[in-house]
Scaffold this motif. Structure first.
Motif, PDB file in Angstrom:
ATOM      1  N   GLU A 212       0.825  -1.209   0.000  1.00 49.57           N
ATOM      2  CA  GLU A 212       0.000   0.000   0.000  1.00 49.57           C
ATOM      3  C   GLU A 212       0.867   1.270   0.000  1.00 49.57           C
ATOM      4  O   GLU A 212       0.602   2.213  -0.759  1.00 49.57           O
ATOM      5  CB  GLU A 212      -0.904  -0.006   1.239  1.00 49.57           C
TER       6      GLU A 212
ATOM      7  N   GLY B 245      -5.696  -7.950   1.063  1.00 45.66           N
ATOM      8  CA  GLY B 245      -6.717  -7.023   1.514  1.00 45.66           C
ATOM      9  C   GLY B 245      -7.454  -7.616   2.716  1.00 45.66           C
ATOM     10  O   GLY B 245      -7.090  -8.674   3.221  1.00 45.66           O
TER      11      GLY B 245
ATOM     12  N   ARG C 179      -7.589  -6.220   5.615  1.00 44.15           N
ATOM     13  CA  ARG C 179      -6.825  -5.985   6.837  1.00 44.15           C
ATOM     14  C   ARG C 179      -7.674  -5.338   7.910  1.00 44.15           C
ATOM     15  O   ARG C 179      -7.531  -5.637   9.092  1.00 44.15           O
ATOM     16  CB  ARG C 179      -5.611  -5.086   6.526  1.00 44.15           C
ATOM     17  N   GLY C 180      -8.553  -4.419   7.478  1.00 43.00           N
ATOM     18  CA  GLY C 180      -9.390  -3.692   8.432  1.00 43.00           C
ATOM     19  C   GLY C 180     -10.168  -4.645   9.324  1.00 43.00           C
ATOM     20  O   GLY C 180     -10.127  -4.552  10.547  1.00 43.00           O
TER      21      GLY C 180
ATOM     22  N   VAL D 233      -5.651  -2.697  10.737  1.00 44.71           N
ATOM     23  CA  VAL D 233      -5.720  -1.230  10.577  1.00 44.71           C
ATOM     24  C   VAL D 233      -6.282  -0.658  11.871  1.00 44.71           C
ATOM     25  O   VAL D 233      -7.401  -0.970  12.252  1.00 44.71           O
ATOM     26  CB  VAL D 233      -6.647  -0.841   9.399  1.00 44.71           C
TER      27      VAL D 233
ATOM     28  N   SER E  22      -7.728  10.414   9.171  1.00 46.88           N
ATOM     29  CA  SER E  22      -8.678  11.266   8.454  1.00 46.88           C
ATOM     30  C   SER E  22     -10.071  11.119   9.071  1.00 46.88           C
ATOM     31  O   SER E  22     -10.448  10.032   9.495  1.00 46.88           O
ATOM     32  CB  SER E  22      -8.761  10.852   6.986  1.00 46.88           C
TER      33      SER E  22
ATOM     34  N   ILE F  82     -13.635  10.675   8.328  1.00 48.11           N
ATOM     35  CA  ILE F  82     -14.339  10.202   7.131  1.00 48.11           C
ATOM     36  C   ILE F  82     -15.811  10.577   7.171  1.00 48.11           C
ATOM     37  O   ILE F  82     -16.502  10.328   8.150  1.00 48.11           O
ATOM     38  CB  ILE F  82     -14.228   8.663   7.025  1.00 48.11           C
TER      39      ILE F  82
ATOM     40  N   GLU G 142     -17.366   6.736   2.432  1.00 47.59           N
ATOM     41  CA  GLU G 142     -16.383   5.859   1.808  1.00 47.59           C
ATOM     42  C   GLU G 142     -16.893   5.407   0.435  1.00 47.59           C
ATOM     43  O   GLU G 142     -17.938   4.778   0.324  1.00 47.59           O
ATOM     44  CB  GLU G 142     -16.100   4.623   2.683  1.00 47.59           C
TER      45      GLU G 142
ATOM     46  N   GLY H  13     -15.659   0.874   0.844  1.00 51.93           N
ATOM     47  CA  GLY H  13     -15.266   0.457   2.188  1.00 51.93           C
ATOM     48  C   GLY H  13     -15.092  -1.039   2.279  1.00 51.93           C
ATOM     49  O   GLY H  13     -14.916  -1.721   1.273  1.00 51.93           O
TER      50      GLY H  13
ATOM     51  N   ASN I 212      -9.901   1.850  -2.357  1.00 49.46           N
ATOM     52  CA  ASN I 212     -11.041   1.450  -1.541  1.00 49.46           C
ATOM     53  C   ASN I 212     -10.672   1.472  -0.071  1.00 49.46           C
ATOM     54  O   ASN I 212     -10.005   0.579   0.395  1.00 49.46           O
ATOM     55  CB  ASN I 212     -11.526   0.049  -1.920  1.00 49.46           C
TER      56      ASN I 212
HETATM   57  P1  GDP Z   1      -8.275  -3.024   3.984  1.00 53.48           P
HETATM   58  O1  GDP Z   1      -9.308  -3.472   4.998  1.00 53.48           O
HETATM   59  O2  GDP Z   1      -7.127  -3.961   3.919  1.00 53.48           O
HETATM   60  O3  GDP Z   1      -8.859  -2.733   2.666  1.00 53.48           O
HETATM   61  O4  GDP Z   1      -7.649  -1.650   4.591  1.00 53.48           O
HETATM   62  P2  GDP Z   1      -8.115  -0.117   4.379  1.00 53.48           P
HETATM   63  O5  GDP Z   1      -6.910   0.694   4.167  1.00 53.48           O
HETATM   64  O6  GDP Z   1      -9.174  -0.008   3.329  1.00 53.48           O
HETATM   65  O7  GDP Z   1      -8.713   0.257   5.784  1.00 53.48           O
HETATM   66  C1  GDP Z   1      -9.865  -0.378   6.290  1.00 53.48           C
HETATM   67  C2  GDP Z   1     -10.821   0.617   6.915  1.00 53.48           C
HETATM   68  O8  GDP Z   1     -10.185   1.311   7.969  1.00 53.48           O
HETATM   69  C3  GDP Z   1     -11.312   1.694   5.985  1.00 53.48           C
HETATM   70  O9  GDP Z   1     -12.393   1.273   5.194  1.00 53.48           O
HETATM   71  C4  GDP Z   1     -11.709   2.784   6.963  1.00 53.48           C
HETATM   72  O10 GDP Z   1     -13.041   2.562   7.413  1.00 53.48           O
HETATM   73  C5  GDP Z   1     -10.764   2.575   8.138  1.00 53.48           C
HETATM   74  N1  GDP Z   1      -9.734   3.631   8.109  1.00 53.48           N
HETATM   75  C6  GDP Z   1      -8.545   3.621   7.454  1.00 53.48           C
HETATM   76  N2  GDP Z   1      -7.900   4.779   7.597  1.00 53.48           N
HETATM   77  C7  GDP Z   1      -8.703   5.562   8.370  1.00 53.48           C
HETATM   78  C8  GDP Z   1      -8.610   6.900   8.881  1.00 53.48           C
HETATM   79  O11 GDP Z   1      -7.653   7.662   8.638  1.00 53.48           O
HETATM   80  N3  GDP Z   1      -9.645   7.353   9.622  1.00 53.48           N
HETATM   81  C9  GDP Z   1     -10.730   6.584   9.902  1.00 53.48           C
HETATM   82  N4  GDP Z   1     -11.706   7.097  10.653  1.00 53.48           N
HETATM   83  N5  GDP Z   1     -10.848   5.332   9.457  1.00 53.48           N
HETATM   84  C10 GDP Z   1      -9.860   4.820   8.700  1.00 53.48           C
END
Ligand code: GDP
Ligand code: MN
Length: 386
Positions: free
Chosen positions: A5, A51, A53-54, A59, A101, A103, A106, A129, A198
């Motif tokens: 990323e 992907g 990870r959230g 995350v 950030s 948000i 999304e 999202g 995304n």
């Molecule tokens: P993925 O799950 O691997 O796709 O990782 P992402 O980078 O898409 O992050 C997953 C989720 O974390 C996002 O959809 C956001 O809801 C949340 N997230 C990531 N960065 C931020 C941030 O800076 N602020 C907030 N409030 N949520 C975040």
């Protein structure tokens, strides 16, 4: 080829796509220092080629540098299991620490090659999202698709249709459109096979920002993308695939038990089909190529046998430029080096120097089943249980 990323975000920045401020860290102390620079509040994100990870805890929003350090401590050096990694997960070696950030919404934005229309297609959705896979499966109409004409280029109607279709507020349609155009430029310039944002977020203070970044590159174009090829992280790839790439062999690990060595991609596909039809599953795709040397054949054979799930091997060669006697020499040399064959081996040879190849194998003293046609060979290898 995939990248992390943070590397994708660096490319985004080069192409003018806004991304959060941040840097990558390999130790908890470094994560703490970056969070400090960013003013304390931050997001700590595991950097792995997967992907989801959230949802897997990879995350985390943190409120202080101390907390950033603790989260990094918890993630670094340990496996992260997401729905894309398989149950064993992948080891996290770096974390990205970014400014957090706020948000408001999304969105999803992506570009892939659409084989049906034979061109890149841009996809956009208001339902971005972490649940985009579910949206694609259950409510595909919520994902707008826009084929991009390579001759006409990126026309303004494309971003208007997608931005307004995603209900981006009117004052942000232009910045969102600029991101779309930049993503398309990057996609073409860097020979991407996939580019995805995304989520693409609308922030509380009215900005459009790429919060996540995923780029895949066409391996066959890497010869003209030196800066991209340099980003390759071998620790994230299958070690046998890495070894094969270095040897100039096309090898893809699969989930079966019949090791396959073939010359030519089409013949390799047909061989895998025959194995499957005969009642077993191929352990790999392997194309030694048309002009391989006996050393390459030897190396290919050793790579197949290094895979612990392989319990028998089928070699299918149609001799052309690659002569059957060269293949036989490669097999014999590899077996010598390995101290014999640990699994049953079936060889089917046809074409240039077939008789010489078969004679070499027969005289080698190795236990090899020879077959003249592919069907017999596939049936023999399926029957050859350990
Ligand atoms: P993925 O799950 O691997 O796709 O990782 P992402 O980078 O898409 O992050 C997953 C989720 O974390 C996002 O959809 C956001 O809801 C949340 N997230 C990531 N960065 C931020 C941030 O800076 N602020 C907030 N409030 N949520 C975040
Ligand atoms: Mn994401």
């Amino acid at each position: 080829m995939k990248v992390h990323e943070y590397q994708a975000k660096a490319l985004f920045a080069q192409f003018g796509i806004p991304v959060p401020k941040g840097r990558v860290a390999a130790t908890p102390a470094a994560a703490r220092a970056i969070a400090q620079e960013l003013g304390g509040r931050a997001v700590v994100k595991a950097q792995v080629y997967a992907g989801g990870r959230g949802k897997a805890g990879g995350v985390k929003l943190v409120a202080s540098p101390q907390e950033a350090e603790q989260v990094a401590e918890r993630l670094l050096g340990k496996p992260l299991v997401t729905h894309q990694t398989g149950p064993q997960g992948v080891i996290v070696r770096q974390v990205l620490v970014e400014e957090a950030s706020a948000i408001q919404k999304e969105l999803y934005l992506g570009i892939a090659i659409d084989r049906a229309s034979q061109r890149p297609v841009m996809m956009a959705s208001e339902a971005g999202g972490m649940d985009i896979e579910e949206v694609a499966a259950k409510t595909p109409e919520k994902i707008l698709r826009q084929p991009l004409d390579p001759v006409a280029g990126f026309q303004p109607y494309v971003w208007r249709r997608l931005a307004y279709g995603m209900n981006v507020p009117a004052n942000l349609a232009r910045p969102a459109g600029a991101i779309m155009e930049s993503l398309y430029k990057l996609f073409l310039a860097k020979d991407c096979s996939l580019a995805e944002i995304n989520p693409l977020v609308i922030t509380a203070d009215g900005r459009v920002l790429a919060l996540d970044a995923k780029l895949n590159f066409d391996d066959n174009a890497l010869y003209r993308q030196a800066d991209i090829a340099e980003l390759r992280d071998d620790s994230e790839e299958d070690p046998l695939e890495v070894e094969a790439t270095k040897a100039g062999i096309t090898y893809i690990k699969l989930d079966g038990t019949v090791g396959c060595m073939v010359n030519g991609a089409g013949l390799a596909m047909a061989t895998m089909d025959m194995v499957l039809l005969s009642g077993a599953r191929p352990a790999n795709f392997l194309d030694v190529g048309g002009g391989a040397s006996h050393q390459q054949v030897q190396q290919a054979f050793k790579i197949i046998l290094k895979d612990p799930s392989v319990d028998r091997v089928l070699i299918n060669v149609f001799g052309g430029i690659l002569r059957c006697d060269i293949v036989a020499t490669g097999i014999i040399e590899a077996a010598k080096e390995l101290g014999g064959l640990r699994v049953p081996l079936v060889v089917r040879m046809q074409g240039t120097n077939r008789d010489e190849g078969k004679a070499l194998l027969a005289a080698s003293g190795l236990k090899i089943t020879l077959a003249d046609d592919l069907k017999t060979a596939a049936q023999a290898v399926v029957a050859a249980k350990k």
